[in-house]
Design a protein around this motif. Structure first.
Motif, PDB file in Angstrom:
ATOM      1  N   ALA A  98      37.324  43.588  37.871  1.00 12.71           N
ATOM      2  CA  ALA A  98      38.522  42.863  38.293  1.00 12.71           C
ATOM      3  C   ALA A  98      38.113  41.850  39.361  1.00 12.71           C
ATOM      4  O   ALA A  98      37.039  41.957  39.949  1.00 12.71           O
ATOM      5  CB  ALA A  98      39.572  43.816  38.850  1.00 12.71           C
ATOM      6  N   ILE A  99      38.995  40.897  39.583  1.00 13.99           N
ATOM      7  CA  ILE A  99      38.753  39.867  40.592  1.00 13.99           C
ATOM      8  C   ILE A  99      39.939  39.827  41.542  1.00 13.99           C
ATOM      9  O   ILE A  99      41.097  39.856  41.111  1.00 13.99           O
ATOM     10  CB  ILE A  99      38.565  38.483  39.931  1.00 13.99           C
ATOM     11  CG1 ILE A  99      37.272  38.469  39.116  1.00 13.99           C
ATOM     12  CG2 ILE A  99      38.574  37.370  40.971  1.00 13.99           C
ATOM     13  CD1 ILE A  99      37.063  37.209  38.300  1.00 13.99           C
ATOM     14  N   ILE A 100      39.632  39.782  42.825  1.00 19.80           N
ATOM     15  CA  ILE A 100      40.648  39.532  43.846  1.00 19.80           C
ATOM     16  C   ILE A 100      40.408  38.110  44.332  1.00 19.80           C
ATOM     17  O   ILE A 100      39.329  37.806  44.849  1.00 19.80           O
ATOM     18  CB  ILE A 100      40.547  40.525  45.018  1.00 19.80           C
ATOM     19  CG1 ILE A 100      40.835  41.949  44.545  1.00 19.80           C
ATOM     20  CG2 ILE A 100      41.502  40.119  46.144  1.00 19.80           C
ATOM     21  CD1 ILE A 100      40.668  43.011  45.615  1.00 19.80           C
ATOM     22  N   PRO A 101      41.375  37.219  44.119  1.00 19.07           N
ATOM     23  CA  PRO A 101      41.164  35.842  44.574  1.00 19.07           C
ATOM     24  C   PRO A 101      41.190  35.745  46.093  1.00 19.07           C
ATOM     25  O   PRO A 101      41.885  36.500  46.765  1.00 19.07           O
ATOM     26  CB  PRO A 101      42.328  35.076  43.951  1.00 19.07           C
ATOM     27  CG  PRO A 101      43.331  36.096  43.564  1.00 19.07           C
ATOM     28  CD  PRO A 101      42.638  37.419  43.453  1.00 19.07           C
ATOM     29  N   LYS A 102      40.394  34.803  46.599  1.00 15.26           N
ATOM     30  CA  LYS A 102      40.404  34.511  48.036  1.00 15.26           C
ATOM     31  C   LYS A 102      41.226  33.243  48.245  1.00 15.26           C
ATOM     32  O   LYS A 102      41.132  32.335  47.425  1.00 15.26           O
ATOM     33  CB  LYS A 102      38.979  34.302  48.553  1.00 15.26           C
ATOM     34  CG  LYS A 102      38.144  35.562  48.529  1.00 15.26           C
ATOM     35  CD  LYS A 102      36.847  35.437  49.295  1.00 15.26           C
ATOM     36  CE  LYS A 102      35.851  34.544  48.609  1.00 15.26           C
ATOM     37  NZ  LYS A 102      34.537  34.485  49.253  1.00 15.26           N
ATOM     38  N   SER A 105      45.238  38.392  49.207  1.00 14.46           N
ATOM     39  CA  SER A 105      46.653  38.695  49.386  1.00 14.46           C
ATOM     40  C   SER A 105      46.829  40.193  49.171  1.00 14.46           C
ATOM     41  O   SER A 105      46.233  40.775  48.254  1.00 14.46           O
ATOM     42  CB  SER A 105      47.467  37.910  48.364  1.00 14.46           C
ATOM     43  OG  SER A 105      48.754  38.462  48.209  1.00 14.46           O
ATOM     44  N   ALA A 106      47.638  40.824  49.987  1.00 10.19           N
ATOM     45  CA  ALA A 106      47.844  42.266  49.896  1.00 10.19           C
ATOM     46  C   ALA A 106      48.297  42.693  48.497  1.00 10.19           C
ATOM     47  O   ALA A 106      47.908  43.751  48.004  1.00 10.19           O
ATOM     48  CB  ALA A 106      48.858  42.721  50.938  1.00 10.19           C
ATOM     49  N   ALA A 107      49.090  41.863  47.839  1.00 12.87           N
ATOM     50  CA  ALA A 107      49.651  42.215  46.531  1.00 12.87           C
ATOM     51  C   ALA A 107      48.601  42.237  45.422  1.00 12.87           C
ATOM     52  O   ALA A 107      48.845  42.782  44.348  1.00 12.87           O
ATOM     53  CB  ALA A 107      50.766  41.247  46.166  1.00 12.87           C
ATOM     54  N   THR A 108      47.425  41.654  45.655  1.00 14.69           N
ATOM     55  CA  THR A 108      46.408  41.601  44.602  1.00 14.69           C
ATOM     56  C   THR A 108      45.422  42.759  44.662  1.00 14.69           C
ATOM     57  O   THR A 108      44.690  42.987  43.699  1.00 14.69           O
ATOM     58  CB  THR A 108      45.612  40.281  44.684  1.00 14.69           C
ATOM     59  OG1 THR A 108      44.936  40.223  45.945  1.00 14.69           O
ATOM     60  CG2 THR A 108      46.517  39.084  44.518  1.00 14.69           C
ATOM     61  N   VAL A 109      45.400  43.495  45.743  1.00 15.77           N
ATOM     62  CA  VAL A 109      44.369  44.519  45.947  1.00 15.77           C
ATOM     63  C   VAL A 109      44.557  45.717  45.024  1.00 15.77           C
ATOM     64  O   VAL A 109      43.645  46.082  44.270  1.00 15.77           O
ATOM     65  CB  VAL A 109      44.300  44.952  47.430  1.00 15.77           C
ATOM     66  CG1 VAL A 109      43.313  46.093  47.614  1.00 15.77           C
ATOM     67  CG2 VAL A 109      43.917  43.759  48.303  1.00 15.77           C
ATOM     68  N   TYR A 110      45.714  46.355  45.083  1.00  8.30           N
ATOM     69  CA  TYR A 110      45.920  47.574  44.290  1.00  8.30           C
ATOM     70  C   TYR A 110      45.759  47.331  42.789  1.00  8.30           C
ATOM     71  O   TYR A 110      45.044  48.079  42.118  1.00  8.30           O
ATOM     72  CB  TYR A 110      47.291  48.184  44.613  1.00  8.30           C
ATOM     73  CG  TYR A 110      47.544  49.479  43.868  1.00  8.30           C
ATOM     74  CD1 TYR A 110      46.876  50.644  44.232  1.00  8.30           C
ATOM     75  CD2 TYR A 110      48.430  49.524  42.804  1.00  8.30           C
ATOM     76  CE1 TYR A 110      47.091  51.832  43.555  1.00  8.30           C
ATOM     77  CE2 TYR A 110      48.654  50.705  42.115  1.00  8.30           C
ATOM     78  CZ  TYR A 110      47.986  51.852  42.496  1.00  8.30           C
ATOM     79  OH  TYR A 110      48.204  53.023  41.812  1.00  8.30           O
TER      80      TYR A 110
END
Length: 194
Positions: A98-102, A105-110
């Motif tokens: 998975a990718i968390i964009p920089k 944002s808290a909503a993208t982590v879980y």
């Protein structure tokens, strides 16, 4: 495979990145999920792997992770701020699920954690199944030899010999390869048929 949403309480995560605002947000969000977090910008040790790795894919290098070739030893999440195809390919090559964009944002982590863990479990299951099938494939010459011998002993064609071997294996709830090995080893005569 039944997928369920994991509970991350008690998990250990390593964020492979230089400390900055993104790592601060990650640390805070992961803490809310019950994950203990270490941030480092040095290569990860193969001897002490965490439950989860989050890696800065924009600046990462091959030696940061003790694994590659999309066969990670634990779930991997890439932190990515660029759209550079080379950086995305690097993340995929190192097993990112998975990718968390920089900026983070808290909503993208879980959701990213859930996706990475699910994909990692699917990869592990696929590797187990492939290993099992490869092992059975290696034993196919035993089945072939048992069919030939059974056909010669009973004066039947190979198709009928295979059907007998298969039926006996099914009745005894044994893999056909195992029954073939018993038959060839002399510990099994397949008396219950013909």
């Amino acid at each position: 495979m039944t997928l369920k949403t994991p509970n991350f309480t008690g998990w250990r995560a390593v964020v492979l990145s230089e400390a900055d605002g993104n790592t601060d947000r990650l640390r805070r969000q992961l803490g809310l999920l019950g994950v203990s977090v270490a941030v480092q910008w040095t290569p990860l040790s193969a001897a002490d792997l965490p439950d989860l790795v989050l890696i800065d894919a924009d600046r990462g290098w091959d030696e940061l992770l003790p694994f590659s070739d999309a066969a990670p030893a634990c779930p991997v999440v890439a932190l990515l701020g660029s759209e550079a195809p080379g950086r995305i390919a690097w993340a995929l090559r190192h097993g990112a699920g998975a990718i968390i964009p920089k900026p983070v944002s808290a909503a993208t982590v879980y959701p990213a954690l859930v996706l990475a863990v699910s994909l990692h479990e699917e990869r592990l299951e696929a590797r187990r199944r492939i290993a099992h099938l490869e092992e059975r494939l290696k034993l196919r010459p035993l089945v072939f030899a048992a069919v030939k011998r059974l056909a010669a002993e009973r004066h039947i064609d190979e198709e009928r010999a295979y059907a007998i071997l298969r039926d006996c294996a099914m009745r005894r709830r044994l893999p056909i390869e195992q029954l073939a090995a018993f038959f060839l080893g002399g510990s099994e005569s397949l008396r219950e048929v013909g």
